[in-house]
Structures are given as structure tokens and as C-alpha cells.
Design an enzyme around this catalytic site. Structure first.
Site, PDB file in Angstrom:
ATOM      1  CD  GLU A   1      13.937   1.323 -12.073  1.00 29.41           C
ATOM      2  OE1 GLU A   1      12.688   1.329 -11.897  1.00 29.41           O
ATOM      3  OE2 GLU A   1      14.705   0.555 -12.156  1.00 29.41           O
TER       4      GLU A   1
ATOM      5  CG  ASP B   1      19.406  -5.446 -15.355  1.00 33.38           C
ATOM      6  OD1 ASP B   1      20.396  -5.019 -14.955  1.00 33.38           O
ATOM      7  OD2 ASP B   1      18.968  -5.700 -14.297  1.00 33.38           O
TER       8      ASP B   1
HETATM    9  C1  9WN Z   1      19.259  -5.770 -10.789  1.00 37.06           C
HETATM   10  C2  9WN Z   1      19.299  -0.747  -8.910  1.00 37.06           C
HETATM   11  C3  9WN Z   1      19.433  -1.636 -10.280  1.00 37.06           C
HETATM   12  C4  9WN Z   1      20.288  -1.133 -11.113  1.00 37.06           C
HETATM   13  C5  9WN Z   1      20.457  -1.549 -12.678  1.00 37.06           C
HETATM   14  C6  9WN Z   1      18.999  -1.584 -13.047  1.00 37.06           C
HETATM   15  C7  9WN Z   1      18.065  -2.499 -12.047  1.00 37.06           C
HETATM   16  C8  9WN Z   1      18.315  -4.952 -11.034  1.00 37.06           C
HETATM   17  C9  9WN Z   1      16.846  -5.236 -11.012  1.00 37.06           C
HETATM   18  O1  9WN Z   1      18.120  -1.764 -10.775  1.00 37.06           O
HETATM   19  O2  9WN Z   1      18.745  -4.034 -12.065  1.00 37.06           O
HETATM   20  O3  9WN Z   1      20.506  -5.346 -10.373  1.00 37.06           O
HETATM   21  O4  9WN Z   1      16.378  -5.924 -10.335  1.00 37.06           O
HETATM   22  O5  9WN Z   1      16.270  -4.932 -12.325  1.00 37.06           O
HETATM   23  O6  9WN Z   1      18.866  -2.690 -14.106  1.00 37.06           O
HETATM   24  O7  9WN Z   1      21.031  -0.810 -13.659  1.00 37.06           O
HETATM   25  O8  9WN Z   1      21.641  -0.777 -10.780  1.00 37.06           O
HETATM   26  O9  9WN Z   1      18.609   0.450  -9.439  1.00 37.06           O
END
Ligand code: 9WN
Length: 432
Positions: free
Chosen positions: A405, A179
């Protein structure tokens, strides 16, 4: 690795048990949430990574996980970034109400986000089939998922490629899965921010210093609202954020290779998939940045290249056809990434950059899915010593930090949420 010591005084069998417990805990009955608190719904590329590990302990459940995601496919072929659990609507934002996908003719049968995530799904489908071919055959798994996976790839081809560089572009940083990677900074900088308050339930589960900033969220929302208000259509090159990510496209090509295997197994024509995989890989070469030794991004809207070293730029290693394998491996071992032994795992961003932040999300920490991709790429190209070293370190950091994570790439200190599903799943894959 079974029976061996993982280097943290814990046997591989115990690590495996703990990883399974994480996946058990995050299992909802038909899919696995990325983490129970921070991410309470089904995420697209998370599910595919989860399937890649879950197949070793419960292939039937892994197949169900993927089919649950594919059930939420939109009529236009897109696989949504998030499929919402209506019972937990308020726990993550933007939620189901924000997207109101049920009001769109093109959407799927479940409430979901209008954006997508990287296409690692066909790769996952093929791997889960290979783990349990008999079970897969009995269930008619490949025959059931093949049309949906084909439609997903056709959506990318139809909706996301541009004539000048026919690689898939993302229309929002969330679509890259990385992101707030510095790759997106230049494109994000001129964009407006929303003026209304932004709900941030995520900050109840993770420290604000480890999440994207309020400023970043202001632009994320501006872009997401605009996309939603255009019925989830970007409408061409005027769309202000249209970025070609080397990781997204490497996964697309890897998944086309997998679709070729699936098609051949089903007695269908594999040639179009092989051709498409080769074409994507060919075009990817145009993103290679010789002075960095990694692949960069391309801004379709601004018509400029983004020449920054990130872990995304190492992902094309997963392809067999890469023409710059030696350079990419040298970059991985060099100061920007592993720096000899200076870094325990590959950071998400150039460690020599002045704004490298080892604890800040996609701006420095090491992520398990990305390091797992690097390990797959190294193995594919016969660099097993380095692959084994990274795999062992990943297992050690995962168990030492309760399956975090992401981690500080220097020390392995855990960050973000804990008992994170893809960390546990990919550890299971490494142990297998
Ligand atoms: C937005 C779920 C997701 C991953 C992404 C990571 C994070 C979300 C957030 O979490 O993104 O999709 O709220 O930050 O960047 O890679 O799929 O684990």
C-alpha cells in the site's frame, strides 16, 4: 520497459505478470477491491486509479469497473467514497449500516457512504477510451459515462465551492484520500471525539502503528456521524471541517480537461469544460506557498491558509498551466521531498518536519498513486530524467514488497496491506 531488468533482478514481463495477478485476485466480477482483507468494498478514487492501469491488460474490464462505480452515483450527482458489498458488511467500518444511505432521497441505488473522494474519474474514462477506441465506441462507453461524469463535477461545483475561493472543499479528511495528512491537523484539533467504542476491523489486517490512531478515529467518527445525521449535507461555512485540498482540485481540473476531450469526441461543446479547467487551475495558484515551493490548503471554515509541505501540494504539476513548475520541481528535488538521493520516492509529508514519520500512513510514507501523479506531472513538463528515475524506483519497490500500500520513502521497506490494487495497476501503467 518490456524485457528489461527492473533493478530487483526481475524482468519487466514478470513484474507485469505479478501485477496482473494482484488485480485478478482482487477482482469481484464487476470491480476491484483495493485489497482483499483491509478494504473489501469498492472505493471511488481507487477504482479510477485501477482503471488507469487495468486498461493496458483488459480495457473491457476497465470500462466495466468504472461503470460499476458510476452505477452507484447519487441522485444529486455525488460519487460515493465507498460502494458496499452487502455480503461483506461487517468487514469494514464505518459500513453500510452506519450510513444507511437507502433512507436518503438523494442517494443512489446501492448502499454506499455519503462522503466522496478526489475526482480522478473523468481522467480515467478518457485514458481507458484512448487505450481501446474501437471497443469503447462499440460499447458506446463515452456516451454512457459522460452525463454521469458531468453530474459529478456539477455536484462539486454546486455543493462544495465557496464564493471567496471557488475550489472544491472536502467535508471530512476521508474525502481527501489522504486521511491523516498533517494538512488537516489544525482543523481537526478543536473538534470533539465520540465517546462510544469504535469498531476497528482494519486493525486485524494492518499494524495499529501504521493506521490512523484511535484519537484520530474518534474525530473521524464524530464528523462522519454529524454529516450522516444532517442527511449528508454540510450546510455551508458553519460546517467545522471544510478544507480545500490542492490534490483534490488538481484532479478536478485534470478531469475537466479530460471531459473536454470526451465532449469533443462526442461532438458536444468542449468549451465549458476547458473554461472550468482553466478557472480551477487559476484559483489553485492562490494556494501556492512561495517559501515552501508547493501548494498548501485553505481552511474555508477558519478562513486561514495551511502552509505545510505535503505530497498533495505537488499534485498541481499534473496540470499544463501551472505557473510555478520550476519551483515545485525544485521543492520535489529539495530536502523536504527527495533530498537529492536521500529519499527513493517522494514522501507524503515534509521529510524535514520534526513529526515526519516514514512508516505512518499519510504522515511520511511514499504512496504509489501520489508518486505516479508526480511522474505524470514531470512528464507533462518535459522533466523525463527525474520522471524515469521515480518510475523505475516505483516498479522496484512494488515488486520487492509484494505491491504494498505504501513504503518507507528512504528504503522502500513495505508497509500497510500487500497486493494493493492501485500499486499493481499503476505499475502496469508505468511498464506500458
Ligand atoms: C478510508 C482504500 C482507501 C484509499 C484512501 C486511503 C485509505 C480508508 C481507510 O484506503 O482510506 O477511505 O480506511 O483508511 O487513505 O486513500 O482510498 O484504499
Amino acid at each position: 520497459m518490456s524485457g528489461e531488468n527492473t533493478g530487483k533482478g526481475v524482468s519487466a514481463a514478470v513484474v507485469g505478470e505479478r501485477a496482473r495477478a494482484v488485480l485478478e485476485n482482487n477482482w469481484t466480477g464487476s470491480y476491484t477491491t483495493p485489497a482483499t482483507g483491509l478494504y473489501p468494498h469498492q472505493w471511488s478514487w481507487d477504482s479510477a486509479f485501477i482503471v488507469m492501469g487495468l486498461r493496458h491488460v483488459d480495457a473491457a474490464r476497465a470500462r466495466l469497473e468504472l461503470r460499476t462505480l458510476l452505477d452507484a452515483q447519487w441522485r444529486d450527482g455525488r460519487l460515493p467514497q465507498i460502494v458496499y458489498d452487502p455480503e461483506r458488511a461487517e468487514e469494514y467500518q464505518p459500513g453500510a449500516q452506519f450510513w444507511s444511505s437507502e433512507t436518503l432521497a438523494s442517494s443512489g441505488p446501492h448502499r454506499s457512504a455519503g462522503l466522496v473522494q478526489p475526482p480522478n474519474h473523468a481522467w480515467a474514462a478518457w485514458l481507458v477510451h484512448c487505450s481501446d477506441p474501437d471497443g469503447s465506441r462499440r460499447e458506446g462507453f463515452l456516451a454512457a459515462v459522460y452525463p454521469a461524469l458531468q453530474a459529478w463535477h456539477e455536484f462539486l461545483l454546486r455543493d462544495r465551492t465557496d464564493t471567496d475561493l471557488p475550489l472544491a472543499a472536502v467535508v471530512h479528511p476521508w474525502e481527501s484520500g489522504t486521511d491523516n495528512s498533517p494538512l488537516w491537523d489544525a482543523a481537526m484539533a478543536p473538534l470533539p471525539k465520540v465517546h462510544h467504542a469504535i469498531p476497528r476491523p482494519d486493525l486485524q489486517h494492518a499494524d495499529a502503528s501504521e493506521r490512523p490512531s484511535q484519537k484520530e478515529y474518534g474525530t473521524y467518527y464524530w464528523l462522519a456521524e454529524r454529516y450522516r445525521d444532517q442527511q449528508c449535507e454540510h450546510g455551508g461555512r458553519d460546517w467545522p471541517f471544510l478544507l480545500v485540498d490542492p490534490c483534490f482540485n488538481a484532479l478536478w481540473a485534470r478531469s475537466e480537461e479530460a471531459l473536454a476531450e470526451i465532449a469533443a469526441t462526442l461532438g458536444r461543446d468542449a468549451a465549458p469544460h476547458r473554461r472550468r479547467a482553466a478557472e480551477i487551475a487559476d484559483h489553485l495558484e492562490r494556494l501556492f506557498v512561495p517559501e515552501l515551493g508547493v501548494y498548501g490548503a485553505w481552511d474555508v471554515h477558519a478562513q486561514t491558509s495551511v502552509r505545510i509541505a505535503t505530497i498533495n501540494g505537488l499534485a498541481p504539476l499534473v496540470l499544463g498551466s501551472g505557473r510555478h513548475v520550476d519551483e515545485v520541481v525544485a521543492a520535489l528535488e529539495g530536502m523536504r521531498f527527495l533530498g537529492g538521493e536521500r529519499m527513493s520516492l517522494a514522501p507524503s509529508y515534509d521529510a524535514t518536519a520534526p513529526d515526519f514519520r516514514p512508516e505512518q500512513y499519510w504522515r511520511g510514507p511514499a504512496w504509489f498513486n501520489m508518486n505516479w501523479l508526480v511522474v505524470q506531472g514531470l512528464r507533462r513538463h518535459g522533466r523525463t530524467v527525474l520522471a524515469d528515475r521515480l518510475a523505475e524506483t516505483m516498479v522496484g519497490h512494488a515488486v520487492g514488497g509484494e505491491f504494498p500500500e505504501y513504503v518507507d520513502p528512504r528504503t522502500g521497506e513495505p508497509h500497510g496491506s500487500r497486493r494493493f490494487s492501485w500499486t499493481a495497476a499503476l505499475v502496469l501503467d508505468l511498464l506500458a
